[in-house]
Design a protein around this motif. Structure first.
Motif, PDB file in Angstrom:
ATOM      1  N   GLU A  39       0.829  -1.206   0.000  1.00 54.68           N
ATOM      2  CA  GLU A  39       0.000   0.000   0.000  1.00 54.68           C
ATOM      3  C   GLU A  39       0.864   1.257   0.000  1.00 54.68           C
ATOM      4  O   GLU A  39       0.574   2.213  -0.725  1.00 54.68           O
ATOM      5  CB  GLU A  39      -0.935  -0.003   1.211  1.00 54.68           C
ATOM      6  CG  GLU A  39      -2.080  -0.974   1.107  1.00 54.68           C
ATOM      7  CD  GLU A  39      -2.925  -1.055   2.377  1.00 54.68           C
ATOM      8  OE1 GLU A  39      -2.740  -0.210   3.281  1.00 54.68           O
ATOM      9  OE2 GLU A  39      -3.761  -1.961   2.452  1.00 54.68           O
ATOM     10  N   HIS A  62       2.377   1.665  -3.439  1.00 53.85           N
ATOM     11  CA  HIS A  62       1.358   2.133  -4.376  1.00 53.85           C
ATOM     12  C   HIS A  62       1.093   3.626  -4.188  1.00 53.85           C
ATOM     13  O   HIS A  62       1.017   4.380  -5.160  1.00 53.85           O
ATOM     14  CB  HIS A  62       0.070   1.324  -4.187  1.00 53.85           C
ATOM     15  CG  HIS A  62      -1.009   1.696  -5.129  1.00 53.85           C
ATOM     16  ND1 HIS A  62      -0.938   1.430  -6.481  1.00 53.85           N
ATOM     17  CD2 HIS A  62      -2.181   2.340  -4.920  1.00 53.85           C
ATOM     18  CE1 HIS A  62      -2.030   1.894  -7.060  1.00 53.85           C
ATOM     19  NE2 HIS A  62      -2.803   2.445  -6.135  1.00 53.85           N
ATOM     20  N   GLU A  63       0.968   4.070  -2.939  1.00 56.52           N
ATOM     21  CA  GLU A  63       0.742   5.484  -2.650  1.00 56.52           C
ATOM     22  C   GLU A  63       1.949   6.321  -3.085  1.00 56.52           C
ATOM     23  O   GLU A  63       1.795   7.411  -3.615  1.00 56.52           O
ATOM     24  CB  GLU A  63       0.463   5.698  -1.159  1.00 56.52           C
ATOM     25  CG  GLU A  63      -0.887   5.211  -0.709  1.00 56.52           C
ATOM     26  CD  GLU A  63      -2.034   5.928  -1.406  1.00 56.52           C
ATOM     27  OE1 GLU A  63      -1.984   7.168  -1.553  1.00 56.52           O
ATOM     28  OE2 GLU A  63      -2.977   5.233  -1.824  1.00 56.52           O
ATOM     29  N   SER A  64       3.122   5.783  -2.840  1.00 60.67           N
ATOM     30  CA  SER A  64       4.338   6.485  -3.225  1.00 60.67           C
ATOM     31  C   SER A  64       4.415   6.640  -4.736  1.00 60.67           C
ATOM     32  O   SER A  64       4.779   7.696  -5.246  1.00 60.67           O
ATOM     33  CB  SER A  64       5.557   5.732  -2.710  1.00 60.67           C
ATOM     34  OG  SER A  64       6.729   6.306  -3.197  1.00 60.67           O
ATOM     35  N   LYS A  76       1.969   6.788  -6.788  1.00 63.61           N
ATOM     36  CA  LYS A  76       0.981   7.762  -7.236  1.00 63.61           C
ATOM     37  C   LYS A  76       1.568   9.169  -7.242  1.00 63.61           C
ATOM     38  O   LYS A  76       1.280   9.958  -8.127  1.00 63.61           O
ATOM     39  CB  LYS A  76      -0.253   7.746  -6.323  1.00 63.61           C
ATOM     40  CG  LYS A  76      -1.250   6.685  -6.627  1.00 63.61           C
ATOM     41  CD  LYS A  76      -2.456   6.867  -5.711  1.00 63.61           C
ATOM     42  CE  LYS A  76      -3.488   5.804  -5.904  1.00 63.61           C
ATOM     43  NZ  LYS A  76      -4.613   5.972  -4.969  1.00 63.61           N
ATOM     44  N   SER A  77       2.361   9.470  -6.229  1.00 68.21           N
ATOM     45  CA  SER A  77       2.935  10.813  -6.152  1.00 68.21           C
ATOM     46  C   SER A  77       4.225  10.941  -6.957  1.00 68.21           C
ATOM     47  O   SER A  77       4.523  12.016  -7.464  1.00 68.21           O
ATOM     48  CB  SER A  77       3.175  11.211  -4.702  1.00 68.21           C
ATOM     49  OG  SER A  77       4.113  10.355  -4.107  1.00 68.21           O
TER      50      SER A  77
END
Length: 175
Positions: free
Chosen positions: A35, A38-40, A42-43
């Motif tokens: 997770e 994945h978040e990393s 995205k940015s």
């Protein structure tokens, strides 16, 4: 004897519970890492894509055609009034400043692509110098520009083309 069986049973039970908890903990830890990744991404992805765009511009802006067109827009009479060393100095300075302006983008691309970009820069500098050495220094810069453009367009795939192709391939792999 019964105590031995109960002790053995309890030990096996505790070991089993420990193994199950350990597996669940590792699974949960892996899930959290995925997770975060994945978040990393995205940015980071938009930032990396902008880096690919900037490096594409770098490779495009450091071609002789673009540098000469840019000069013509800034100094319309430069090719008619400058000498070969003046134009050579301008081209080398433009190449150097474009590279320095985009140097920080190397953190977003692979080492292979960055090496190709460095190679393209170095070979362009060598090309500018080699073309200038073929023209008498007191000659008009227009002669130098024409000679350089003719030689550049007849070279086939240039180091910039190769670096740009690899850069595009790497950017496509992000999407």
């Amino acid at each position: 004897m019964n105590i031995l069986y109960f002790t053995l049973f309890a030990a096996i039970l505790v070991l089993g519970i420990w193994l199950i908890q350990r597996t669940m903990y590792r699974h949960e830890e892996q899930k959290q890492l995925n997770e975060l990744k994945h978040e990393s991404q995205k940015s980071v992805s938009p930032i990396r894509l902008r880096a690919y765009e900037r490096l594409t511009l770098l490779l495009e802006r450091t071609t002789p055609e673009h540098m000469l067109l840019e000069l013509q827009s800034k100094e319309p009479t430069a090719l008619a009034t400058w000498t070969v060393p003046q134009l050579q100095q301008y081209l080398l300075q433009t190449l150097r400043s474009e590279y320095e302006h985009n140097m920080s983008q190397q953190v977003y691309v692979s080492d292979e692509v960055w090496t190709l970009i460095i190679n393209a820069r170095d070979q362009m500098a060598a090309f500018i110098i080699a073309m200038a050495s073929q023209i008498p220094p007191q000659s008009n810069a227009q002669v130098y520009a024409t000679t350089m453009l003719t030689a550049y367009t007849s070279n086939g795939e240039t180091p910039s083309d190769k670096a740009l192709s690899e850069l595009k391939d790497e950017a496509k792999s992000l999407m």
